[in-house]
Design a protein around this motif. Structure first.
Motif, PDB file in Angstrom:
ATOM      1  N   LEU A 177       0.682  -1.281  -0.035  1.00  0.00           N
ATOM      2  CA  LEU A 177      -0.044  -0.051  -0.155  1.00  0.00           C
ATOM      3  C   LEU A 177       0.915   1.308  -0.192  1.00  0.00           C
TER       4      LEU A 177
ATOM      5  N   ALA B 237      -1.287  -0.411   8.034  1.00  0.00           N
ATOM      6  CA  ALA B 237      -1.552  -1.148   6.755  1.00  0.00           C
ATOM      7  C   ALA B 237      -2.607  -1.975   6.711  1.00  0.00           C
TER       8      ALA B 237
ATOM      9  N   ILE C 113      -6.206  -0.899   7.155  1.00  0.00           N
ATOM     10  CA  ILE C 113      -6.835   0.015   6.136  1.00  0.00           C
ATOM     11  C   ILE C 113      -6.927  -0.892   4.896  1.00  0.00           C
ATOM     12  N   ASP C 114      -6.263  -1.935   4.569  1.00  0.00           N
ATOM     13  CA  ASP C 114      -6.218  -2.694   3.453  1.00  0.00           C
ATOM     14  C   ASP C 114      -7.442  -2.726   2.705  1.00  0.00           C
ATOM     15  N   PRO C 115      -7.657  -2.013   1.691  1.00  0.00           N
ATOM     16  CA  PRO C 115      -8.886  -1.936   0.746  1.00  0.00           C
ATOM     17  C   PRO C 115      -9.364  -3.222   0.428  1.00  0.00           C
ATOM     18  N   ASN C 116      -8.474  -4.561   0.309  1.00  0.00           N
ATOM     19  CA  ASN C 116      -8.849  -5.705  -0.101  1.00  0.00           C
ATOM     20  C   ASN C 116      -9.790  -6.263   0.838  1.00  0.00           C
TER      21      ASN C 116
ATOM     22  N   TYR D 274      -2.383   6.887   4.591  1.00  0.00           N
ATOM     23  CA  TYR D 274      -3.064   5.734   3.751  1.00  0.00           C
ATOM     24  C   TYR D 274      -2.255   5.009   2.534  1.00  0.00           C
TER      25      TYR D 274
ATOM     26  N   ARG E 132      -1.560   4.052  -0.915  1.00  0.00           N
ATOM     27  CA  ARG E 132      -2.652   3.962  -2.027  1.00  0.00           C
ATOM     28  C   ARG E 132      -3.981   3.489  -1.623  1.00  0.00           C
ATOM     29  N   ALA E 133      -4.227   3.071  -0.267  1.00  0.00           N
ATOM     30  CA  ALA E 133      -5.608   3.048  -0.071  1.00  0.00           C
ATOM     31  C   ALA E 133      -6.634   4.008  -0.204  1.00  0.00           C
TER      32      ALA E 133
ATOM     33  N   THR F 245      -9.522   4.586   1.293  1.00  0.00           N
ATOM     34  CA  THR F 245     -10.557   4.637   2.322  1.00  0.00           C
ATOM     35  C   THR F 245     -10.553   5.845   3.194  1.00  0.00           C
TER      36      THR F 245
ATOM     37  N   GLY G  22     -12.146  -5.039  -1.855  1.00  0.00           N
ATOM     38  CA  GLY G  22     -11.277  -4.182  -2.685  1.00  0.00           C
ATOM     39  C   GLY G  22     -10.563  -4.801  -3.679  1.00  0.00           C
TER      40      GLY G  22
END
Length: 430
Positions: A318, A325, A328-331, A361, A363-364, A366, A405
């Motif tokens: 990220l 990390a 907040i992981d968008p996955n 954040y 590249r996340a 959110t 995500g």
């Protein structure tokens, strides 16, 4: 180093908030902003209306500082970026006075007299912040702590699905935009493509769909990397922010009216120039061609170049602060499933240095302003030794109603709290 200031990089919402908290704690602070005025990055998307209302956009310490000078907080409504700047960020910068220095670009941060390799005496050495003014003057500022709130606005992601510019993307740069358009009238009667699935892409789609209603010859194609449009259309009634939910609802209606054509599972690998316009080629060989312009609205990434002299821990995927990390992981997470992250999670191997705001954040996608305000409240509390306040979590975030995500491109992206919004995938074309 008690007599040295805390240097804050960036006079955006989180940078100014950090300064307000430091002032309230009677700490010396210098805010460095490379733009011509506070809120310069927000001003660049000033035509966009936020989906957060005024109560979510005004920090508590900042409010107290402003109200002491006679300012009245807007009670309700959803401001545009320009209104946020004019009615809040600029008054806050004025209240902070000469602590805010504009037109100053930070070129690097290190420890005084010690490069990144040196251990001896490192913890006791002040930070040195290297600057470059608009007139070319170089400078250095000694600091006891540094808060990097410089954001990600300067680093938009490319259209290419592998995270690098697609083949031909650089050559086609005059026909590719990476910002939400303010005026789309020049595209009346032409074919325009939007790449991306976030709120920026949805904003652009809605502007172009309105153009298509008034100019029926206009063709709008929305390219999504996923196998479904579900996550792009939001959580509907399950979204804790009604205006955010409304974006997806309006986009869905535009699709149903035929104003927007959706192509799913399209991951851009090449942009081609042709006599009849541009063409996009997907990794699976599909082609969308004959269009005049592409809006690549695929998110942002942080610029870590100014941190090369510091010991920092960033997540390898990220590029977010390593300590947050996983959270907040968008996955895995939506905005509403992300817990507030404070000073403990934001701590770096370099004591006294913190990355906050959207840059924390990486590249996340959110991040919410509310999260950044809570981050800086906690960080400032830690810097002044108020460990109880630093550890406290004062934030509850609104759910999005959509989870999942970047993980499974071919999946339909299940909604957390609501049924799937069904939008059929169009054939190759958009």
């Amino acid at each position: 180093m008690p007599d040295l200031p805390v240097v804050v990089i960036g006079a955006g919402p989180q940078g100014l908030t950090a300064a307000a908290h430091l002032v309230e704690r009677q700490q010396r602070v210098i805010v460095l902003e490379r733009g011509d005025s506070a809120g310069a990055a927000v001003a660049e998307w000033g035509h966009v209306r936020l989906f957060s209302g005024w109560p979510e956009l005004v920090d508590a310490a900042s409010r107290r500082l402003l109200e002491a000078a006679g300012w009245q907080a807007p009670a309700r409504g959803y401001p545009t970026g320009a209104e946020w700047v004019e009615r809040y960020l600029l008054p806050l910068a004025d209240a902070l006075g000469d602590r805010v220095r504009t037109g100053v670009n930070v070129t690097g941060i290190s420890r005084a007299g010690r490069d990144k390799v040196v251990d001896g005496g490192r913890r006791g050495a002040p930070f040195t912040v290297h600057t470059l003014a608009a007139d070319g003057t170089e400078g250095r500022i000694a600091a006891r702590a540094v808060i990097d709130a410089s954001g990600t606005w300067s680093q938009p992601n490319p259209a290419g699905a592998d995270g690098l510019p697609a083949l031909g993307e650089r050559a086609a740069r005059d026909f590719v935009s990476y910002r939400i358009p303010a005026d789309v009238s020049e595209f009346a009667g032409r074919h325009v493509v939007v790449v991306g699935a976030g709120h920026s892409a949805t904003h652009a789609i809605l502007r172009l769909a309105e153009l298509a209603r008034t100019s029926p010859e206009t063709r709008v194609t929305w390219l999504l990397r996923r196998g479904s449009a579900t996550s792009a259309l939001g959580g509907g009634a399950s979204d804790g922010l009604p205006e955010r939910a409304a974006l997806g609802v309006r986009a869905r209606r535009a699709i149903e009216r035929g104003e927007v054509e959706v192509v799913t599972g399209f991951r851009v690998s090449e942009i081609r120039r042709a006599a009849d316009g541009l063409g996009l080629v997907s990794e699976d060989g599909r082609v969308v061609d004959g269009f005049a312009h592409v809006f690549a609205l695929t998110g942002f990434r942080p610029d870590a170049s100014i941190l090369s002299g510091l010991r920092v821990a960033l997540d390898p995927a990220l590029e977010a602060v390593a300590g947050i990390a996983e959270e907040i992981d968008p996955n895995i997470h939506s905005c509403g499933t992300v817990a507030a992250t404070g000073a403990r999670q934001l701590a770096q191997p370099e004591p006294g240095f913190f990355i906050v705001g959207a840059k924390s954040y990486g590249r996340a996608p959110t991040f919410l302003a509310l999260t950044g305000y809570e981050q800086v409240r906690s960080v400032v509390a830690l810097l002044v030794g108020d460990h109880e306040a630093a550890a406290r979590n004062d934030l509850a975030l609104p759910e999005t109603g959509v989870c999942g995500g970047a993980g499974d491109f071919g999946a339909a992206s299940a909604a957390c709290c609501s049924p799937l919004l069904s939008i059929g995938a169009a054939p190759s074309g958009r």
